[in-house]
Design a protein around this motif. Structure first.
Motif, PDB file in Angstrom:
ATOM      1  N   LEU A  79      71.151  35.704  42.278  1.00  0.00           N
ATOM      2  CA  LEU A  79      71.286  35.235  40.659  1.00  0.00           C
ATOM      3  C   LEU A  79      71.063  33.618  40.764  1.00  0.00           C
ATOM      4  O   LEU A  79      71.259  32.967  41.487  1.00  0.00           O
ATOM      5  N   SER A  80      70.783  33.288  39.324  1.00  0.00           N
ATOM      6  CA  SER A  80      70.443  31.975  38.854  1.00  0.00           C
ATOM      7  C   SER A  80      71.649  30.910  38.964  1.00  0.00           C
ATOM      8  O   SER A  80      72.385  30.765  38.033  1.00  0.00           O
ATOM      9  N   GLU A  81      71.897  29.915  39.686  1.00  0.00           N
ATOM     10  CA  GLU A  81      72.613  28.759  39.606  1.00  0.00           C
ATOM     11  C   GLU A  81      72.068  27.765  38.579  1.00  0.00           C
ATOM     12  O   GLU A  81      73.186  27.460  37.895  1.00  0.00           O
ATOM     13  N   GLN A  82      70.879  27.914  38.394  1.00  0.00           N
ATOM     14  CA  GLN A  82      70.299  26.982  37.628  1.00  0.00           C
ATOM     15  C   GLN A  82      70.832  27.143  36.259  1.00  0.00           C
ATOM     16  O   GLN A  82      70.857  26.373  35.177  1.00  0.00           O
ATOM     17  N   GLN A  83      70.783  28.588  35.788  1.00  0.00           N
ATOM     18  CA  GLN A  83      71.010  28.960  34.398  1.00  0.00           C
ATOM     19  C   GLN A  83      72.662  28.469  34.029  1.00  0.00           C
ATOM     20  O   GLN A  83      72.692  28.035  33.067  1.00  0.00           O
ATOM     21  N   LEU A  84      73.444  28.447  35.083  1.00  0.00           N
ATOM     22  CA  LEU A  84      74.668  27.982  34.736  1.00  0.00           C
ATOM     23  C   LEU A  84      74.912  26.510  34.779  1.00  0.00           C
ATOM     24  O   LEU A  84      75.496  25.858  34.012  1.00  0.00           O
ATOM     25  N   VAL A  85      73.823  25.744  35.546  1.00  0.00           N
ATOM     26  CA  VAL A  85      73.953  24.552  35.676  1.00  0.00           C
ATOM     27  C   VAL A  85      73.639  23.833  34.324  1.00  0.00           C
ATOM     28  O   VAL A  85      74.238  22.893  33.704  1.00  0.00           O
ATOM     29  N   SER A  86      72.651  24.369  33.664  1.00  0.00           N
ATOM     30  CA  SER A  86      71.812  24.151  32.476  1.00  0.00           C
ATOM     31  C   SER A  86      72.439  24.668  31.275  1.00  0.00           C
ATOM     32  O   SER A  86      72.296  23.738  30.323  1.00  0.00           O
ATOM     33  N   CYS A  87      72.682  25.876  31.191  1.00  0.00           N
ATOM     34  CA  CYS A  87      73.205  26.535  30.035  1.00  0.00           C
ATOM     35  C   CYS A  87      74.876  26.516  29.829  1.00  0.00           C
ATOM     36  O   CYS A  87      75.125  26.805  28.668  1.00  0.00           O
ATOM     37  N   ASP A  88      75.529  26.562  30.827  1.00  0.00           N
ATOM     38  CA  ASP A  88      76.978  26.601  30.587  1.00  0.00           C
ATOM     39  C   ASP A  88      77.262  25.381  30.524  1.00  0.00           C
ATOM     40  O   ASP A  88      78.146  24.835  31.350  1.00  0.00           O
ATOM     41  N   THR A  89      77.312  25.001  29.214  1.00  0.00           N
ATOM     42  CA  THR A  89      77.633  23.400  28.847  1.00  0.00           C
ATOM     43  C   THR A  89      78.616  23.307  27.850  1.00  0.00           C
ATOM     44  O   THR A  89      79.322  22.175  27.986  1.00  0.00           O
ATOM     45  N   LYS A  90      79.379  24.360  27.449  1.00  0.00           N
ATOM     46  CA  LYS A  90      80.445  24.009  26.476  1.00  0.00           C
ATOM     47  C   LYS A  90      81.650  23.776  27.629  1.00  0.00           C
ATOM     48  O   LYS A  90      82.711  22.905  26.975  1.00  0.00           O
ATOM     49  N   ALA A  91      81.972  24.463  28.718  1.00  0.00           N
ATOM     50  CA  ALA A  91      83.360  24.117  29.148  1.00  0.00           C
ATOM     51  C   ALA A  91      83.031  23.610  30.616  1.00  0.00           C
ATOM     52  O   ALA A  91      83.723  22.740  31.182  1.00  0.00           O
ATOM     53  N   ASP A  92      81.688  23.643  31.373  1.00  0.00           N
ATOM     54  CA  ASP A  92      81.458  23.160  32.471  1.00  0.00           C
ATOM     55  C   ASP A  92      80.437  21.926  32.192  1.00  0.00           C
ATOM     56  O   ASP A  92      79.808  21.890  31.231  1.00  0.00           O
ATOM     57  N   GLN A  93      80.382  21.291  33.535  1.00  0.00           N
ATOM     58  CA  GLN A  93      79.534  19.959  33.389  1.00  0.00           C
ATOM     59  C   GLN A  93      78.343  19.617  34.339  1.00  0.00           C
ATOM     60  O   GLN A  93      78.014  18.545  34.562  1.00  0.00           O
ATOM     61  N   GLY A  94      77.855  20.865  34.624  1.00  0.00           N
ATOM     62  CA  GLY A  94      76.462  20.738  35.465  1.00  0.00           C
ATOM     63  C   GLY A  94      76.572  20.292  36.720  1.00  0.00           C
ATOM     64  O   GLY A  94      77.597  20.532  37.599  1.00  0.00           O
ATOM     65  N   CYS A  95      75.856  19.144  37.158  1.00  0.00           N
ATOM     66  CA  CYS A  95      75.979  18.294  38.261  1.00  0.00           C
ATOM     67  C   CYS A  95      77.408  17.710  38.293  1.00  0.00           C
ATOM     68  O   CYS A  95      77.486  16.983  39.400  1.00  0.00           O
ATOM     69  N   GLN A  96      78.013  17.539  37.411  1.00  0.00           N
ATOM     70  CA  GLN A  96      79.259  16.729  37.520  1.00  0.00           C
ATOM     71  C   GLN A  96      80.524  17.615  37.612  1.00  0.00           C
ATOM     72  O   GLN A  96      81.609  17.096  37.532  1.00  0.00           O
ATOM     73  N   GLY A  97      80.061  18.954  37.836  1.00  0.00           N
ATOM     74  CA  GLY A  97      81.327  19.715  38.267  1.00  0.00           C
ATOM     75  C   GLY A  97      81.565  20.979  37.139  1.00  0.00           C
ATOM     76  O   GLY A  97      80.986  20.752  36.259  1.00  0.00           O
ATOM     77  N   GLY A  98      82.496  21.748  37.574  1.00  0.00           N
ATOM     78  CA  GLY A  98      82.898  23.103  36.950  1.00  0.00           C
ATOM     79  C   GLY A  98      83.772  23.740  37.512  1.00  0.00           C
ATOM     80  O   GLY A  98      84.318  23.676  38.524  1.00  0.00           O
ATOM     81  N   LEU A  99      84.003  25.123  36.732  1.00  0.00           N
ATOM     82  CA  LEU A  99      85.126  25.815  37.290  1.00  0.00           C
ATOM     83  C   LEU A  99      84.625  27.061  37.029  1.00  0.00           C
ATOM     84  O   LEU A  99      83.838  27.573  36.305  1.00  0.00           O
ATOM     85  N   MET A 100      85.003  28.046  38.234  1.00  0.00           N
ATOM     86  CA  MET A 100      84.318  29.262  38.296  1.00  0.00           C
ATOM     87  C   MET A 100      84.600  30.269  37.394  1.00  0.00           C
ATOM     88  O   MET A 100      83.761  31.013  36.694  1.00  0.00           O
ATOM     89  N   ASP A 101      85.729  30.247  36.721  1.00  0.00           N
ATOM     90  CA  ASP A 101      86.368  30.930  35.672  1.00  0.00           C
ATOM     91  C   ASP A 101      85.735  30.929  34.516  1.00  0.00           C
ATOM     92  O   ASP A 101      85.396  31.503  33.617  1.00  0.00           O
ATOM     93  N   ASN A 102      85.211  29.273  34.178  1.00  0.00           N
ATOM     94  CA  ASN A 102      84.648  29.159  32.964  1.00  0.00           C
ATOM     95  C   ASN A 102      83.284  29.793  32.928  1.00  0.00           C
ATOM     96  O   ASN A 102      82.611  30.144  31.939  1.00  0.00           O
ATOM     97  N   ALA A 103      82.610  29.760  34.320  1.00  0.00           N
ATOM     98  CA  ALA A 103      81.183  30.270  34.402  1.00  0.00           C
ATOM     99  C   ALA A 103      81.120  31.796  34.194  1.00  0.00           C
ATOM    100  O   ALA A 103      80.387  32.431  33.725  1.00  0.00           O
ATOM    101  N   PHE A 104      82.303  32.539  34.732  1.00  0.00           N
ATOM    102  CA  PHE A 104      82.538  33.784  34.599  1.00  0.00           C
ATOM    103  C   PHE A 104      82.450  34.065  33.179  1.00  0.00           C
ATOM    104  O   PHE A 104      81.781  35.190  32.550  1.00  0.00           O
ATOM    105  N   GLN A 105      83.007  33.349  32.309  1.00  0.00           N
ATOM    106  CA  GLN A 105      83.156  33.761  30.854  1.00  0.00           C
ATOM    107  C   GLN A 105      81.954  33.326  30.073  1.00  0.00           C
ATOM    108  O   GLN A 105      81.721  34.213  29.303  1.00  0.00           O
TER     109      GLN A 105
END
Length: 345
Positions: A173-199
């Motif tokens: 599966l695509s990490e790039q989709q999460l890094v580029s598109c999951d921007t409301k709760a996570d911060q791409g190359c500046q960090g994030g949280l797995m639960d946010n990404a699941f949501q």
């Protein structure tokens, strides 16, 4: 006391060290550096007045200090159950550069709001050992490169496992989709949280494949979301659950059922080369800064351990994996039992 000694010995960023006119740099060490750089496809450009690359000089200086640092720690017995490697991918980085560029787990203000009720493995009898790699539930080791996107790799790994268990198909599966598109709760190359990404995956209606939306953020640029690719819902999940905090028995119950996303303190992992990592002088912190994937454990081994998939490529550790001892303190070795979760499907 011994860990304080380790902190004092940590290498720091160095000024450039251009080669002396008479070529008096240690030729043997330079040969090792050149061989290492070639193996890891490192290229240092921008020549200085002496004809050598300024960046080469800087990195050779750091490499030299790291070699001495490793030799000193090994001579002091800092690594009792594991190998401290001088051939891994981070030999030309200071510890601060390593922490800044290759970690990236980050809890957010809404973390507690994401917690979902239920732990479906509460009544599971944990197996003595399990390895999801041998069962076909784990994709090849990937490489986040110099981007704090570890959280996205941990997320895709656990979703890949859950999808395999539900469908019998292993889909990368695509990490790039999460890094580029999951921007409301996570911060791409500046960090994030797995639960946010699941949501995010739930809200988005799914996640696309690695082949459809390949990873491009290794240079540190999170990129702009490609909505057409993000709308290709190759794999879906229905929810996610958190493992009871600081409970290694519960963590093994969960890992018995599927690969599990976990957060760790990876500050001291820079030179890990193999074995059961019991920290430096027996110490590994619990200030969580890195998202990884627990894919198994073995309670029958002489030193029981977890098997953890990392996202620093196959040249690091045990072909991209690290083993951590089980049942080490309240939060587990390197904090592995503190913040663990998994998707449901």
């Amino acid at each position: 006391m011994m860990f304080k000694t380790f902190l004092l010995l940590l290498p720091v960023a160095l000024a450039a060290r251009p080669f002396s006119a008479d070529g008096s740099e240690d030729s043997s060490l330079k040969a090792k550096f050149d061989s290492w750089a070639s193996e890891h496809s490192k290229q240092y450009m921008d020549s200085n007045a002496l004809g050598a690359s300024e960046e080469y000089s800087i990195r050779f200086g750091i490499f030299s200090d790291n070699m001495k640092f490793i030799e000193r720690l090994v001579s002091m017995g800092a690594n009792q159950t594991w190998t401290m490697s001088s051939t891994g991918p981070f030999m030309d980085l200071t510890n601060e550069e390593f922490k800044t560029g290759f970690l990236g787990f980050k809890k957010t203000e809404n973390s507690n709001e994401l917690k979902q009720a239920g732990f479906k493995y509460a009544n599971t009898q944990a197996a003595d050992s399990v390895d999801w790699r041998t069962k076909g539930a784990v994709t090849d080791v990937k490489n986040q490169a110099q981007c704090g996107s570890c959280w996205s790799f941990s997320t895709t790994g656990s979703i890949e496992g859950a999808n395999f268990l539900a469908t019998g198909k292993l889909v990368s599966l695509s990490e790039q989709q999460l890094v580029s598109c999951d921007t409301k709760a996570d911060q791409g190359c500046q960090g994030g949280l797995m639960d946010n990404a699941f949501q995010y995956v739930i809200t988005n209606g799914g996640i696309t494949t690695e082949s459809n939306y390949p990873y491009k953020s290794g240079g540190g640029n999170s990129g702009t979301c490609d909505t057409s690719k993000a709308s290709d819902h190759a794999v879906t999940i229905s929810g996610f659950e958190d493992v009871p905090q600081n409970d290694e028995s519960a963590l093994r119950q969960a890992i018995s059922g599927q690969p599990v996303s976990v957060a760790v303190d990876a500050t001291t992992w820079q030179f890990y080369g193999g074995g059961v990592f019991n920290g430096v002088f027996g110490y590994c912190g619990t200030s969580l800064d890195h998202g990884v994937l627990a894919v198994g454990y073995d309670q029958t081994a002489s030193t029981p351990f977890y098997v953890v998939k990392n996202s620093w490529g196959g040249s690091w550790g045990e072909k991209g994996y690290i083993r951590l001892p089980t049942d080490k303190g309240k939060e587990g070795m390197c904090g592995i039992a503190n913040t663990a979760s998994y998707p449901t499907k």
